[in-house]
Design a protein around this motif. Structure first.
Motif, PDB file in Angstrom:
ATOM      1  N   ASP A 138      32.982  45.335  45.223  1.00  0.00           N
ATOM      2  CA  ASP A 138      31.749  46.107  45.413  1.00  0.00           C
ATOM      3  C   ASP A 138      30.736  45.822  44.310  1.00  0.00           C
ATOM      4  N   ALA A 139      31.205  45.811  43.069  1.00  0.00           N
ATOM      5  CA  ALA A 139      30.303  45.553  41.940  1.00  0.00           C
ATOM      6  C   ALA A 139      29.723  44.146  42.023  1.00  0.00           C
ATOM      7  N   ALA A 140      30.545  43.169  42.372  1.00  0.00           N
ATOM      8  CA  ALA A 140      30.085  41.784  42.457  1.00  0.00           C
ATOM      9  C   ALA A 140      29.093  41.596  43.606  1.00  0.00           C
ATOM     10  N   VAL A 141      29.370  42.198  44.758  1.00  0.00           N
ATOM     11  CA  VAL A 141      28.472  42.074  45.911  1.00  0.00           C
ATOM     12  C   VAL A 141      27.107  42.678  45.582  1.00  0.00           C
ATOM     13  N   THR A 144      25.589  42.601  42.806  1.00  0.00           N
ATOM     14  CA  THR A 144      24.817  41.692  41.948  1.00  0.00           C
ATOM     15  C   THR A 144      24.132  40.580  42.736  1.00  0.00           C
ATOM     16  N   ILE A 145      24.601  40.322  43.959  1.00  0.00           N
ATOM     17  CA  ILE A 145      23.976  39.260  44.762  1.00  0.00           C
ATOM     18  C   ILE A 145      23.059  39.828  45.843  1.00  0.00           C
ATOM     19  N   GLY A 146      22.814  41.125  45.818  1.00  0.00           N
ATOM     20  CA  GLY A 146      21.891  41.722  46.782  1.00  0.00           C
ATOM     21  C   GLY A 146      22.536  42.284  48.022  1.00  0.00           C
ATOM     22  N   CYS A 147      23.867  42.371  48.053  1.00  0.00           N
ATOM     23  CA  CYS A 147      24.630  43.053  49.106  1.00  0.00           C
ATOM     24  C   CYS A 147      24.794  42.271  50.404  1.00  0.00           C
ATOM     25  N   ASP A 148      24.177  41.112  50.549  1.00  0.00           N
ATOM     26  CA  ASP A 148      24.353  40.289  51.752  1.00  0.00           C
ATOM     27  C   ASP A 148      25.307  39.143  51.460  1.00  0.00           C
ATOM     28  N   MET A 149      26.285  38.962  52.340  1.00  0.00           N
ATOM     29  CA  MET A 149      27.251  37.867  52.234  1.00  0.00           C
ATOM     30  C   MET A 149      27.001  36.942  53.421  1.00  0.00           C
ATOM     31  N   VAL A 150      26.378  35.781  53.148  1.00  0.00           N
ATOM     32  CA  VAL A 150      26.008  34.887  54.235  1.00  0.00           C
ATOM     33  C   VAL A 150      26.604  33.490  54.048  1.00  0.00           C
ATOM     34  N   SER A 151      26.424  32.904  52.874  1.00  0.00           N
ATOM     35  CA  SER A 151      26.809  31.510  52.676  1.00  0.00           C
ATOM     36  C   SER A 151      27.678  31.349  51.434  1.00  0.00           C
ATOM     37  N   GLU A 152      28.043  30.111  51.169  1.00  0.00           N
ATOM     38  CA  GLU A 152      28.821  29.768  49.976  1.00  0.00           C
ATOM     39  C   GLU A 152      28.140  30.291  48.715  1.00  0.00           C
ATOM     40  N   ALA A 153      26.810  30.247  48.699  1.00  0.00           N
ATOM     41  CA  ALA A 153      26.048  30.715  47.533  1.00  0.00           C
ATOM     42  C   ALA A 153      26.245  32.208  47.299  1.00  0.00           C
ATOM     43  N   ASP A 154      26.705  32.941  48.305  1.00  0.00           N
ATOM     44  CA  ASP A 154      26.985  34.371  48.165  1.00  0.00           C
ATOM     45  C   ASP A 154      28.460  34.611  47.844  1.00  0.00           C
ATOM     46  N   TYR A 155      29.327  33.921  48.555  1.00  0.00           N
ATOM     47  CA  TYR A 155      30.767  34.154  48.399  1.00  0.00           C
ATOM     48  C   TYR A 155      31.294  33.695  47.042  1.00  0.00           C
ATOM     49  N   LEU A 156      30.850  32.548  46.571  1.00  0.00           N
ATOM     50  CA  LEU A 156      31.382  32.006  45.315  1.00  0.00           C
ATOM     51  C   LEU A 156      31.134  32.929  44.126  1.00  0.00           C
ATOM     52  N   PRO A 157      29.912  33.455  43.911  1.00  0.00           N
ATOM     53  CA  PRO A 157      29.724  34.362  42.780  1.00  0.00           C
ATOM     54  C   PRO A 157      30.564  35.638  42.899  1.00  0.00           C
ATOM     55  N   VAL A 158      30.760  36.115  44.123  1.00  0.00           N
ATOM     56  CA  VAL A 158      31.590  37.311  44.306  1.00  0.00           C
ATOM     57  C   VAL A 158      33.025  37.000  43.903  1.00  0.00           C
ATOM     58  N   GLU A 159      33.532  35.853  44.338  1.00  0.00           N
ATOM     59  CA  GLU A 159      34.893  35.444  43.968  1.00  0.00           C
ATOM     60  C   GLU A 159      35.037  35.368  42.450  1.00  0.00           C
ATOM     61  N   GLN A 168      33.073  36.624  39.956  1.00  0.00           N
ATOM     62  CA  GLN A 168      32.856  37.885  39.239  1.00  0.00           C
ATOM     63  C   GLN A 168      34.006  38.873  39.449  1.00  0.00           C
ATOM     64  N   ALA A 169      34.537  38.922  40.663  1.00  0.00           N
ATOM     65  CA  ALA A 169      35.579  39.904  40.985  1.00  0.00           C
ATOM     66  C   ALA A 169      36.976  39.394  40.657  1.00  0.00           C
ATOM     67  N   GLY A 170      37.108  38.093  40.374  1.00  0.00           N
ATOM     68  CA  GLY A 170      38.433  37.540  40.106  1.00  0.00           C
ATOM     69  C   GLY A 170      39.297  37.496  41.349  1.00  0.00           C
ATOM     70  N   LEU A 171      38.674  37.248  42.491  1.00  0.00           N
ATOM     71  CA  LEU A 171      39.379  37.200  43.776  1.00  0.00           C
ATOM     72  C   LEU A 171      39.297  35.804  44.352  1.00  0.00           C
ATOM     73  N   ASN A 172      40.248  35.461  45.215  1.00  0.00           N
ATOM     74  CA  ASN A 172      40.149  34.173  45.912  1.00  0.00           C
ATOM     75  C   ASN A 172      39.386  34.374  47.227  1.00  0.00           C
TER      76      ASN A 172
END
Length: 106
Positions: free
Chosen positions: A33-36, A38-53, A55-59
């Motif tokens: 939630d915290a990581a999403v 920081t990117i503006g709450c929309d998950m659309v492309s690699e440019a969104d998913y990679l920073p969430v991964e 920052q959150a320490g998730l795969n």
């Protein structure tokens, strides 16, 4: 008597709705939630998913599982472009203020 038999079943149903995906802990969801946010709450492309991964320490699979869970719980909405918009936690949309009525000068 019937109500007492129904309540445990209702509680079991509600508990099932709150189950996390396998391998996901509440702390993972909080970091997601915290990581999403920081990117503006929309998950659309690699440019969104990679920073969430990162920052959150998730795969990637964990991020996908949490995103799918949020869509199922209506904590995220599907977008026309194929992505999702998270609408819970730090991404909860702000309530729109009520219009202010002004007295007309007369």
């Amino acid at each position: 008597m019937r109500l007492t038999r129904t309540l445990p079943l209702l509680a079991l149903g509600l508990a099932a709705c709150e189950t996390l995906p396998e391998g996901i802990e509440e702390e993972d969801v909080a970091r997601y939630d915290a990581a999403v946010a920081t990117i503006g709450c929309d998950m659309v492309s690699e440019a969104d998913y990679l920073p969430v991964e990162l920052q959150a320490g998730l795969n990637r699979q964990q991020v996908l599982d949490i995103t799918a869970m949020k869509v199922e719980r209506q904590e995220a909405l599907r977008l026309e472009n194929g992505g999702v918009r998270v609408v819970s936690g730090p991404c909860t949309p702000a309530a729109e203020p009520a219009p202010v009525e002004t007295a007309e000068a007369g």
